[in-house]
Design a protein around this motif. Structure first.
Motif, PDB file in Angstrom:
ATOM      1  N   ARG A 189       3.125   8.997   8.288  1.00 49.32           N
ATOM      2  CA  ARG A 189       2.619   9.727   7.248  1.00 49.32           C
ATOM      3  C   ARG A 189       1.414  10.513   7.762  1.00 49.32           C
ATOM      4  O   ARG A 189       0.332  10.074   7.400  1.00 49.32           O
ATOM      5  CB  ARG A 189       2.262   8.647   6.023  1.00 49.32           C
ATOM      6  CG  ARG A 189       3.177   7.905   5.359  1.00 49.32           C
ATOM      7  CD  ARG A 189       2.555   7.059   4.259  1.00 49.32           C
ATOM      8  NE  ARG A 189       1.714   6.168   4.528  1.00 49.32           N
ATOM      9  CZ  ARG A 189       1.930   4.966   5.042  1.00 49.32           C
ATOM     10  NH1 ARG A 189       3.406   4.347   5.031  1.00 49.32           N
ATOM     11  NH2 ARG A 189       0.986   3.839   5.187  1.00 49.32           N
TER      12      ARG A 189
ATOM     13  N   GLY B  77      -1.673  12.646   8.018  1.00 45.61           N
ATOM     14  CA  GLY B  77      -2.868  12.917   7.155  1.00 45.61           C
ATOM     15  C   GLY B  77      -3.280  11.693   6.798  1.00 45.61           C
ATOM     16  O   GLY B  77      -4.538  11.691   6.529  1.00 45.61           O
ATOM     17  N   THR B  78      -2.405  10.610   6.663  1.00 41.06           N
ATOM     18  CA  THR B  78      -3.157   9.424   5.956  1.00 41.06           C
ATOM     19  C   THR B  78      -3.122   8.128   6.806  1.00 41.06           C
ATOM     20  O   THR B  78      -3.554   7.205   6.557  1.00 41.06           O
ATOM     21  CB  THR B  78      -2.257   9.082   4.460  1.00 41.06           C
ATOM     22  OG1 THR B  78      -0.916   9.046   4.779  1.00 41.06           O
ATOM     23  CG2 THR B  78      -2.510  10.200   3.539  1.00 41.06           C
ATOM     24  N   LYS B  79      -2.117   8.269   7.917  1.00 36.21           N
ATOM     25  CA  LYS B  79      -1.781   6.920   8.673  1.00 36.21           C
ATOM     26  C   LYS B  79      -2.162   7.258  10.145  1.00 36.21           C
ATOM     27  O   LYS B  79      -1.584   8.428  10.549  1.00 36.21           O
ATOM     28  CB  LYS B  79      -0.409   6.677   8.612  1.00 36.21           C
ATOM     29  CG  LYS B  79      -0.065   5.399   9.334  1.00 36.21           C
ATOM     30  CD  LYS B  79       1.534   5.126   8.666  1.00 36.21           C
ATOM     31  CE  LYS B  79       1.835   3.819   9.719  1.00 36.21           C
ATOM     32  NZ  LYS B  79       3.449   3.520   9.490  1.00 36.21           N
ATOM     33  N   ASN B  80      -2.828   6.561  10.876  1.00 31.93           N
ATOM     34  CA  ASN B  80      -3.047   7.103  12.236  1.00 31.93           C
ATOM     35  C   ASN B  80      -1.784   7.155  12.967  1.00 31.93           C
ATOM     36  O   ASN B  80      -0.575   6.483  12.623  1.00 31.93           O
ATOM     37  CB  ASN B  80      -3.784   5.765  13.040  1.00 31.93           C
ATOM     38  CG  ASN B  80      -5.302   5.825  12.455  1.00 31.93           C
ATOM     39  OD1 ASN B  80      -5.787   6.763  11.834  1.00 31.93           O
ATOM     40  ND2 ASN B  80      -6.109   4.655  12.744  1.00 31.93           N
TER      41      ASN B  80
ATOM     42  N   TRP C 185       0.860  -1.213   0.095  1.00 28.83           N
ATOM     43  CA  TRP C 185      -0.137   0.128   0.069  1.00 28.83           C
ATOM     44  C   TRP C 185       0.937   1.334   0.117  1.00 28.83           C
ATOM     45  O   TRP C 185       0.464   2.289  -0.219  1.00 28.83           O
ATOM     46  CB  TRP C 185      -0.988   0.118   1.266  1.00 28.83           C
ATOM     47  CG  TRP C 185      -0.313  -0.417   2.681  1.00 28.83           C
ATOM     48  CD1 TRP C 185       0.181   0.598   3.487  1.00 28.83           C
ATOM     49  CD2 TRP C 185       0.063  -1.357   3.109  1.00 28.83           C
ATOM     50  NE1 TRP C 185       0.642   0.099   4.287  1.00 28.83           N
ATOM     51  CE2 TRP C 185       0.616  -1.003   4.480  1.00 28.83           C
ATOM     52  CE3 TRP C 185      -0.091  -2.884   2.654  1.00 28.83           C
ATOM     53  CZ2 TRP C 185       1.152  -2.144   5.189  1.00 28.83           C
ATOM     54  CZ3 TRP C 185       0.391  -3.893   3.598  1.00 28.83           C
ATOM     55  CH2 TRP C 185       0.983  -3.426   4.733  1.00 28.83           C
ATOM     56  N   HIS C 186       2.226   1.024   0.432  1.00 31.79           N
ATOM     57  CA  HIS C 186       2.961   2.313   0.252  1.00 31.79           C
ATOM     58  C   HIS C 186       4.382   2.048  -0.017  1.00 31.79           C
ATOM     59  O   HIS C 186       4.849   0.671   0.163  1.00 31.79           O
ATOM     60  CB  HIS C 186       2.930   3.033   1.644  1.00 31.79           C
ATOM     61  CG  HIS C 186       3.425   4.491   1.480  1.00 31.79           C
ATOM     62  ND1 HIS C 186       4.901   4.621   1.745  1.00 31.79           N
ATOM     63  CD2 HIS C 186       2.969   5.664   1.374  1.00 31.79           C
ATOM     64  CE1 HIS C 186       5.217   5.801   1.569  1.00 31.79           C
ATOM     65  NE2 HIS C 186       4.126   6.650   1.409  1.00 31.79           N
TER      66      HIS C 186
END
Ligand code: ZN
Length: 340
Positions: free
Chosen positions: A74, A76-79, A48-49
């Motif tokens: 990351r 904004g995109t990862k908790n 996924w990344h």
């Protein structure tokens, strides 16, 4: 305060711990103690990344599991935080499926030519999450309903993780994880000792605080509470009077924000943190002071019980199988330097 007491600054330690070196040391320890081999997938990976890595775990020549590691933050995109998840559990009942786990952390990514480095806290966290992943991936149970972390009792799920988390507190092992990004030198021995010594800093205060939270949680959820005129806060104050050396501050409203026991799934179960710590300390203390050969033998025992049996048997039975006796609560007190 602790910086003055121990004479070092957490952030400056990072330079000694490039992530690649820490991972190498961690996987080396796992291979040595538990008799498996861990190989990183080379070449392209469909994940996924781009920063995600994939490792294959072998026992002898047999592939037994897979492990993704997603190390960097990351925003904004990862908790935030760190966690381990099952991607798929071992299942040889309805299909032939090897387990795959993922460990997610939120470390600082590399910048330009500077490699990613880790703080001691991040190292301990990584060991913790990989401990969960070992219970998930080294399972020998064939039924998905109780393989790996499935069906493990609530108050035993943190044993494997907290057990592995003990190892970076060994000065020799910690030095083995280090390699200064500029000089290539290991962490100086006296600094390693100071880093490790910090674990016992105010350990007594931390212990009674956890006991206060655990007992308050149990009492709040006990039948018969509240009796007329009683309140949760008054209850917590009574518990504090019994457990703490000083009364709670009159403005203390921690209870209002103690979401673990209201919305976090720990209702009447907060004690499980201290309980699994007690058991993991007991297991780990057998490793302390043992020779390399003895540690390998103990490691294989952990591998065949705690990591292998998952939720296929009651956790208390698995513990007795491993240790040959019931838990000893003094181990954690010794580990935290509270008794000799
Ligand atoms: Zn955990």
């Amino acid at each position: 305060m602790s910086q003055e007491t121990f004479g070092y600054d957490e952030e400056s330690l990072r330079q000694y711990f490039p992530m690649e070196r820490v991972l190498e040391g961690l996987f080396g320890l796992i291979e040595d103690l538990f008799g498996v081999r861990i190989e990183r997938q080379k070449g392209a990976l469909h994940a996924w990344h781009k920063d995600v890595r994939f490792y294959r775990i072998f026992e002898g020549e047999a592939l037994i599991a897979g492990l993704y590691v997603d190390p960097y933050a990351r925003p904004g995109t990862k908790n935030g935080g760190a966690w381990m998840n099952e991607i798929r559990g071992r299942d040889f009942e309805t299909r032939e499926q090897l387990p795959i786990a993922v460990v997610c952390c939120n470390q600082k990514p590399p910048r330009g030519k500077a490699p990613a480095t880790m703080s001691f806290y991040e190292i301990a966290t990584l060991f913790h999450e990989v401990g969960h992943a070992l219970q998930e991936t080294l399972t020998r149970v064939d039924s998905a309903t109780c393989a790996g972390i499935s069906n493990v009792e609530w108050d035993a799920v943190e044993i494997a993780s907290q057990f592995l988390e003990q190892f970076p507190y060994e000065p020799t092992l910690l030095r083995g994880l280090s390699c200064h990004v500029e000089t290539g030198k290991p962490l100086p021995a006296d600094l390693a000792k100071r880093v490790v010594a910090k674990r016992t800093y105010r350990a007594g205060s931390a212990l009674v605080r956890q006991l206060l939270f655990a007992e308050t949680d149990l009492a709040l959820h006990a039948k018969g509470f509240p009796r007329k005129g009683d309140t949760p806060l008054a209850l917590m104050r009574r518990q504090a009077k019994r457990l703490l050396p000083t009364a709670l501050h009159e403005d203390d409203r921690f209870l209002n924000a103690f979401t673990h026991i209201f919305a976090g799934g720990y209702a009447a179960g907060y004690y499980s943190y201290k309980w699994s710590e007690t058991l993991s300390a007991d297991i780990y203390m057998r490793f302390r002071g043992a020779t390399a050969a003895q540690r390998r033998k103990l490691g294989r025992r952990v591998r065949e019980t705690l990591f292998a049996l998952g939720g296929s048997r009651p956790a208390a039975e698995v513990f007795r199988d491993l240790m040959g006796r019931d838990p000893d609560a003094t181990a954690i007190l010794k580990l935290e330097g509270l008794v000799e």
